[in-house]
Design a protein around this motif. Structure first.
Motif, PDB file in Angstrom:
ATOM      1  N   ASP A  31      35.581  16.277 -13.007  1.00  0.00           N
ATOM      2  CA  ASP A  31      36.209  17.339 -12.211  1.00  0.00           C
ATOM      3  C   ASP A  31      35.726  17.273 -10.769  1.00  0.00           C
ATOM      4  OD1 ASP A  31      37.903  19.093 -13.992  1.00  0.00           O
ATOM      5  OD2 ASP A  31      36.058  19.037 -15.157  1.00  0.00           O
ATOM      6  N   TYR A  32      34.444  16.980 -10.580  1.00  0.00           N
ATOM      7  CA  TYR A  32      33.920  16.832  -9.221  1.00  0.00           C
ATOM      8  C   TYR A  32      32.554  16.156  -9.250  1.00  0.00           C
ATOM      9  CZ  TYR A  32      31.346  21.269 -10.186  1.00  0.00           C
ATOM     10  OH  TYR A  32      30.560  22.251 -10.720  1.00  0.00           O
ATOM     11  N   LEU A  33      32.139  15.723  -8.066  1.00  0.00           N
ATOM     12  CA  LEU A  33      30.806  15.170  -7.851  1.00  0.00           C
ATOM     13  C   LEU A  33      29.993  16.190  -7.073  1.00  0.00           C
ATOM     14  CD1 LEU A  33      28.642  12.881  -7.641  1.00  0.00           C
ATOM     15  CD2 LEU A  33      29.856  12.110  -5.583  1.00  0.00           C
TER      16      LEU A  33
ATOM     17  N   PHE B  94      34.985  17.640   1.836  1.00  0.00           N
ATOM     18  CA  PHE B  94      34.492  18.382   0.676  1.00  0.00           C
ATOM     19  C   PHE B  94      35.592  19.281   0.125  1.00  0.00           C
ATOM     20  CE2 PHE B  94      31.106  17.620   3.687  1.00  0.00           C
ATOM     21  CZ  PHE B  94      30.077  17.103   2.920  1.00  0.00           C
ATOM     22  N   SER B  95      35.539  19.504  -1.182  1.00  0.00           N
ATOM     23  CA  SER B  95      36.455  20.470  -1.793  1.00  0.00           C
ATOM     24  C   SER B  95      35.805  21.831  -1.943  1.00  0.00           C
ATOM     25  CB  SER B  95      36.926  19.958  -3.155  1.00  0.00           C
ATOM     26  OG  SER B  95      37.701  18.787  -3.001  1.00  0.00           O
TER      27      SER B  95
ATOM     28  N   THR C 103      36.706   9.189  -4.313  1.00  0.00           N
ATOM     29  CA  THR C 103      38.127   9.504  -4.205  1.00  0.00           C
ATOM     30  C   THR C 103      38.447  10.830  -4.882  1.00  0.00           C
ATOM     31  OG1 THR C 103      38.562   8.220  -6.209  1.00  0.00           O
ATOM     32  CG2 THR C 103      38.789   7.082  -4.095  1.00  0.00           C
ATOM     33  N   GLY C 104      37.451  11.412  -5.544  1.00  0.00           N
ATOM     34  CA  GLY C 104      37.648  12.689  -6.221  1.00  0.00           C
ATOM     35  C   GLY C 104      37.133  13.851  -5.390  1.00  0.00           C
ATOM     36  N   HIS C 105      36.934  14.985  -6.038  1.00  0.00           N
ATOM     37  CA  HIS C 105      36.445  16.185  -5.362  1.00  0.00           C
ATOM     38  C   HIS C 105      34.938  16.096  -5.146  1.00  0.00           C
ATOM     39  CE1 HIS C 105      40.255  18.302  -5.620  1.00  0.00           C
ATOM     40  NE2 HIS C 105      40.356  17.968  -6.898  1.00  0.00           N
TER      41      HIS C 105
ATOM     42  N   LYS D 262      33.874  18.110 -17.038  1.00  0.00           N
ATOM     43  CA  LYS D 262      32.822  17.109 -16.868  1.00  0.00           C
ATOM     44  C   LYS D 262      32.484  16.977 -15.387  1.00  0.00           C
ATOM     45  CE  LYS D 262      31.704  12.356 -18.294  1.00  0.00           C
ATOM     46  NZ  LYS D 262      32.246  11.116 -18.913  1.00  0.00           N
ATOM     47  N   ILE D 263      31.191  16.983 -15.094  1.00  0.00           N
ATOM     48  CA  ILE D 263      30.716  16.971 -13.712  1.00  0.00           C
ATOM     49  C   ILE D 263      29.770  15.794 -13.508  1.00  0.00           C
ATOM     50  CG2 ILE D 263      29.381  18.269 -11.991  1.00  0.00           C
ATOM     51  CD1 ILE D 263      30.181  20.808 -13.665  1.00  0.00           C
ATOM     52  N   ALA D 264      29.909  15.132 -12.363  1.00  0.00           N
ATOM     53  CA  ALA D 264      28.969  14.088 -11.962  1.00  0.00           C
ATOM     54  C   ALA D 264      27.980  14.683 -10.968  1.00  0.00           C
ATOM     55  CB  ALA D 264      29.712  12.915 -11.326  1.00  0.00           C
TER      56      ALA D 264
END
Length: 361
Positions: free
Chosen positions: A143-145, A188-189, A167-169, A92-94
């Motif tokens: 999973d990431y933004l 950034f990841s 706070t995520g990737h 799932k992606i934002a």
């Protein structure tokens, strides 16, 4: 007559880089081959690609725990490659839908089987401002933004000081403003950028990937050409890489370094953009749809408000050596791309032309 190229991509290249390319097209002085003929397995190219990575790491302060990869397929391939490699736990992606390319990235991720949630969008307002993360955004659900730092078509930018806080990737498409202003890579990841806007000619895309995040992934059903690890294992040469594009990119990186690095590019770009925006803002003839801190330094979008008049002025500009001023077909108006290699003289020439066009119309 001096002419200037305001194209959004392929963008303007430094004149010294073009001169070096012209020389090397004939015969590179040590190998006795044209740069178009050298093997990707040659010692010469190994030096070129290693130097390009080293220089990019220096310019962007990229830590050792990030891979730097040179991949074909443009930013559009990254819209699919990123979710296939890095959205395998929650699937799932934002996405912050700030413009055409963020929207394309969302659709591409859905096409490869990932769930996509648009967590903020300014599409209903014709992307005149940057969407923000909602206050109740829960990063752990995704999973990431995904963001697009600079919206080439719409003329807006998430600068370092107005990046969405998660706070995520965080994954960024930096295709049109990489090296144009400073970003802290550790925020950034993953980062990717097609070369043809601010790094060199089309044909290669830079991908910067946090290695420990990639190592966490359990990837299934993805062939080797679409896996970042294939490129890491083979030093970006899993298959024949775009030799000429990487060579030209290496020259551009050297030019940026010689000019004073990203800090100097940023200072130059601020001055160019400020001069053009100031003229447009003081005019009662032209309007800029994007306001305040959201404005792009690299792609200045504006209009007279009359589509027919915009087209007429764009055609006149081309006749006077001011090329590719017309806005993207989806929005019309004008777009002046002020990439790193665009000189201040181009801005001065453009402003003088716009003033004449105003008086005549």
């Amino acid at each position: 007559m001096t002419s200037y190229n305001f194209s959004a991509g392929p963008g303007v290249l430094p004149s010294s880089v073009i001169q070096q390319i012209r020389k090397d097209l004939e015969q590179e002085e040590n190998s006795h081959y044209s740069i178009l003929e050298i093997s990707h397995r040659s010692a010469k190219f190994e030096q070129i690609i290693a130097h390009a990575e080293k220089r990019l790491r220096e310019l962007m302060a990229i830590p050792a725990d990030y891979a730097v990869l040179f991949i074909q397929g443009g930013g559009s391939l990254q819209f699919e490659m990123l979710p296939l490699n890095l959205a395998n736990q929650k699937k799932k992606i934002a996405v912050l839908d700030s413009g055409n390319f963020a929207n394309k990235a969302a659709k591409a991720a859905e096409a490869v089987g990932k769930s996509v949630e648009i967590v903020g969008s300014s599409k209903a307002d014709k992307y005149r401002f940057l969407p923000e993360l909602p206050g109740d955004f829960q990063a752990e659900q995704y999973d990431y933004l995904h963001i697009t730092t600079n919206n080439t078509i719409e003329g807006s930018t998430y600068h370092q000081d107005n990046l969405p806080q998660t706070t995520g990737h965080l994954v960024a498409d930096m295709s049109s403003n990489i090296l144009a202003e400073p970003y802290d890579v550790t925020k950034f990841s993953a980062i990717f950028a097609g070369a043809q806007k601010n790094l060199g000619p089309a044909g290669v895309t830079v991908a910067i990937i946090k290695k420990d995040w990639l190592a966490e992934q359990k990837i299934t059903g993805v062939g080797p050409m679409m896996r970042y690890q294939s490129y890491i294992d083979k030093d970006s040469m899993y298959n024949t890489p775009p030799v000429f594009s990487i060579y030209a990119l290496s020259l551009v990186l050297d030019w940026v370094s010689d000019q004073g690095g990203v800090a100097q590019m940023y200072q130059n770009n601020q001055k160019k953009a400020e001069k053009l925006y100031q003229y447009l803002d003081e005019s009662d003839f032209y309007q800029v749809p994007v306001q305040g801190a959201d404005r792009s330094l690299t792609n200045v979008v504006f209009t007279t408000g009359d589509a027919d008049l915009d087209r007429k002025i764009s055609q006149q500009a081309d006749q006077e050596g001011i090329h590719n001023l017309a806005g993207h077909r989806s929005v019309g108006g004008f777009r002046a791309s002020l990439y790193n290699a665009q000189p201040m003289a181009a801005v001065d020439t453009l402003i003088a032309f716009l003033e004449r066009a105003k008086q005549e119309n």
